[in-house]
Motif scaffolding. Sequence first.
Motif, PDB file in Angstrom:
ATOM      1  N   THR A  17      42.018  42.160  36.419  1.00 49.14           N
ATOM      2  CA  THR A  17      41.027  40.951  35.675  1.00 49.14           C
ATOM      3  C   THR A  17      41.004  39.747  36.560  1.00 49.14           C
ATOM      4  O   THR A  17      41.627  39.571  37.504  1.00 49.14           O
ATOM      5  CB  THR A  17      41.785  40.712  34.273  1.00 49.14           C
ATOM      6  OG1 THR A  17      43.374  40.050  34.753  1.00 49.14           O
ATOM      7  CG2 THR A  17      42.027  41.701  33.519  1.00 49.14           C
ATOM      8  N   PHE A  18      39.778  39.353  36.488  1.00 56.91           N
ATOM      9  CA  PHE A  18      39.516  38.134  37.456  1.00 56.91           C
ATOM     10  C   PHE A  18      40.047  36.813  36.686  1.00 56.91           C
ATOM     11  O   PHE A  18      39.777  36.336  35.630  1.00 56.91           O
ATOM     12  CB  PHE A  18      38.173  38.131  37.658  1.00 56.91           C
ATOM     13  CG  PHE A  18      37.768  36.847  38.761  1.00 56.91           C
ATOM     14  CD1 PHE A  18      37.889  37.198  39.970  1.00 56.91           C
ATOM     15  CD2 PHE A  18      37.277  35.675  38.316  1.00 56.91           C
ATOM     16  CE1 PHE A  18      37.752  36.284  41.020  1.00 56.91           C
ATOM     17  CE2 PHE A  18      36.934  34.837  39.325  1.00 56.91           C
ATOM     18  CZ  PHE A  18      37.126  34.993  40.624  1.00 56.91           C
ATOM     19  N   ASN A  19      41.055  36.196  37.470  1.00 57.83           N
ATOM     20  CA  ASN A  19      41.596  34.885  36.964  1.00 57.83           C
ATOM     21  C   ASN A  19      40.522  33.658  37.521  1.00 57.83           C
ATOM     22  O   ASN A  19      40.658  33.414  38.718  1.00 57.83           O
ATOM     23  CB  ASN A  19      42.926  34.571  37.394  1.00 57.83           C
ATOM     24  CG  ASN A  19      43.661  33.451  36.906  1.00 57.83           C
ATOM     25  OD1 ASN A  19      43.135  32.210  36.599  1.00 57.83           O
ATOM     26  ND2 ASN A  19      45.056  33.624  36.846  1.00 57.83           N
ATOM     27  N   ARG A  20      39.830  33.184  36.493  1.00 55.84           N
ATOM     28  CA  ARG A  20      38.989  32.074  36.999  1.00 55.84           C
ATOM     29  C   ARG A  20      39.967  30.872  37.496  1.00 55.84           C
ATOM     30  O   ARG A  20      39.080  30.198  38.308  1.00 55.84           O
ATOM     31  CB  ARG A  20      38.038  31.752  35.777  1.00 55.84           C
ATOM     32  CG  ARG A  20      37.068  33.039  35.343  1.00 55.84           C
ATOM     33  CD  ARG A  20      36.089  32.307  34.236  1.00 55.84           C
ATOM     34  NE  ARG A  20      35.610  33.765  33.866  1.00 55.84           N
ATOM     35  CZ  ARG A  20      34.337  33.751  33.293  1.00 55.84           C
ATOM     36  NH1 ARG A  20      34.031  32.549  32.804  1.00 55.84           N
ATOM     37  NH2 ARG A  20      33.761  34.978  33.010  1.00 55.84           N
ATOM     38  N   GLN A  21      40.809  30.494  36.984  1.00 57.71           N
ATOM     39  CA  GLN A  21      41.434  29.348  37.511  1.00 57.71           C
ATOM     40  C   GLN A  21      41.867  29.384  38.958  1.00 57.71           C
ATOM     41  O   GLN A  21      41.930  28.381  39.714  1.00 57.71           O
ATOM     42  CB  GLN A  21      42.655  28.848  36.574  1.00 57.71           C
ATOM     43  CG  GLN A  21      42.389  28.202  35.193  1.00 57.71           C
ATOM     44  CD  GLN A  21      42.717  29.282  33.992  1.00 57.71           C
ATOM     45  OE1 GLN A  21      43.169  30.460  34.286  1.00 57.71           O
ATOM     46  NE2 GLN A  21      42.178  28.933  32.900  1.00 57.71           N
ATOM     47  N   LEU A  22      42.398  30.573  39.237  1.00 54.84           N
ATOM     48  CA  LEU A  22      42.822  30.854  40.624  1.00 54.84           C
ATOM     49  C   LEU A  22      41.656  31.348  41.500  1.00 54.84           C
ATOM     50  O   LEU A  22      42.004  31.232  42.781  1.00 54.84           O
ATOM     51  CB  LEU A  22      44.143  31.805  40.510  1.00 54.84           C
ATOM     52  CG  LEU A  22      45.250  31.393  39.833  1.00 54.84           C
ATOM     53  CD1 LEU A  22      46.350  32.390  39.770  1.00 54.84           C
ATOM     54  CD2 LEU A  22      46.063  30.036  40.312  1.00 54.84           C
ATOM     55  N   GLY A  23      40.429  31.860  40.857  1.00 62.04           N
ATOM     56  CA  GLY A  23      39.631  32.463  41.609  1.00 62.04           C
ATOM     57  C   GLY A  23      39.867  33.638  42.329  1.00 62.04           C
ATOM     58  O   GLY A  23      39.583  33.860  43.481  1.00 62.04           O
ATOM     59  N   GLN A  24      40.637  34.641  41.894  1.00 62.02           N
ATOM     60  CA  GLN A  24      41.213  35.746  42.536  1.00 62.02           C
ATOM     61  C   GLN A  24      41.480  36.854  41.306  1.00 62.02           C
ATOM     62  O   GLN A  24      41.627  36.309  40.017  1.00 62.02           O
ATOM     63  CB  GLN A  24      42.506  35.618  43.201  1.00 62.02           C
ATOM     64  CG  GLN A  24      43.623  35.310  42.491  1.00 62.02           C
ATOM     65  CD  GLN A  24      44.800  34.721  43.452  1.00 62.02           C
ATOM     66  OE1 GLN A  24      44.607  34.737  44.655  1.00 62.02           O
ATOM     67  NE2 GLN A  24      46.067  34.811  42.659  1.00 62.02           N
ATOM     68  N   TRP A  25      41.583  37.944  41.965  1.00 64.14           N
ATOM     69  CA  TRP A  25      41.741  39.137  40.999  1.00 64.14           C
ATOM     70  C   TRP A  25      43.285  39.460  40.737  1.00 64.14           C
ATOM     71  O   TRP A  25      44.236  39.194  41.873  1.00 64.14           O
ATOM     72  CB  TRP A  25      41.182  40.490  41.579  1.00 64.14           C
ATOM     73  CG  TRP A  25      39.643  40.644  41.485  1.00 64.14           C
ATOM     74  CD1 TRP A  25      38.787  40.197  42.644  1.00 64.14           C
ATOM     75  CD2 TRP A  25      38.971  40.981  40.248  1.00 64.14           C
ATOM     76  NE1 TRP A  25      37.533  40.466  42.028  1.00 64.14           N
ATOM     77  CE2 TRP A  25      37.532  40.784  40.782  1.00 64.14           C
ATOM     78  CE3 TRP A  25      39.213  41.549  39.210  1.00 64.14           C
ATOM     79  CZ2 TRP A  25      36.493  41.272  40.009  1.00 64.14           C
ATOM     80  CZ3 TRP A  25      38.157  41.830  38.354  1.00 64.14           C
ATOM     81  CH2 TRP A  25      36.828  41.775  38.594  1.00 64.14           C
ATOM     82  N   GLU A  26      43.722  39.893  39.699  1.00 70.56           N
ATOM     83  CA  GLU A  26      45.191  39.947  39.320  1.00 70.56           C
ATOM     84  C   GLU A  26      45.562  41.351  38.637  1.00 70.56           C
ATOM     85  O   GLU A  26      44.435  41.694  37.763  1.00 70.56           O
ATOM     86  CB  GLU A  26      45.517  38.929  38.293  1.00 70.56           C
ATOM     87  CG  GLU A  26      45.638  37.567  39.075  1.00 70.56           C
ATOM     88  CD  GLU A  26      46.135  36.341  37.796  1.00 70.56           C
ATOM     89  OE1 GLU A  26      46.244  36.883  36.642  1.00 70.56           O
ATOM     90  OE2 GLU A  26      46.500  35.442  38.315  1.00 70.56           O
TER      91      GLU A  26
END
Length: 185
Positions: A39-48
């Motif tokens: 999933t893409f974490n919008r707060q961190l701007g990266q995939w997790e």
Amino acid sequence: MAGETELAIVGNLTADPELRSISTGASVCNFTIAATPRTFNRQLGQWEDGQALFMRCTAWRELAEHVSRSLAKGMRVIAHGVLSQETFQANDGTNRTIVKLTVDEIGPSLRYATAAVAKQPSARGFQGNQGGQNGYSGGATFGGSAWQEAPTQSPVDQASGGPHDPWADDAASADFGAAGDEPEF
């Protein structure tokens, strides 16, 4: 086989497939596919990565042999099969239940890789038409990078020098009957 739970899974092989033969002589191949949701974490701007699902898989007979020769640890695969569960008693006396996938179709995922496919002769079942390229002699053949029309006749009419019209001459109509013939019913 109605009522069975079918599953398609995409993931990576956790180890090389293990091929063995059972007492009847049938080949069986066991392997595990790890499917990890991202999933893409919008707060961190990266995939997790999420929690991985480790699906124990089994392939039988010719498919088992093809899997063991074609697939290896780390490869991304797409597998389809039927889910089943088995309950057994462990060495410590506790009952355990495992869920496994009996694979009926599997192949490498081409999302991040390429693959070369080699048709294998079947020891049982349908052999296909062996007359053409890749076991196919229909209207098209696979020419490596694109489908190509298989030549059936010379594309140029020898008499006129132009394109050949198979419906214009009497030879073609002999295949379908003469103009005055009634159809056979």
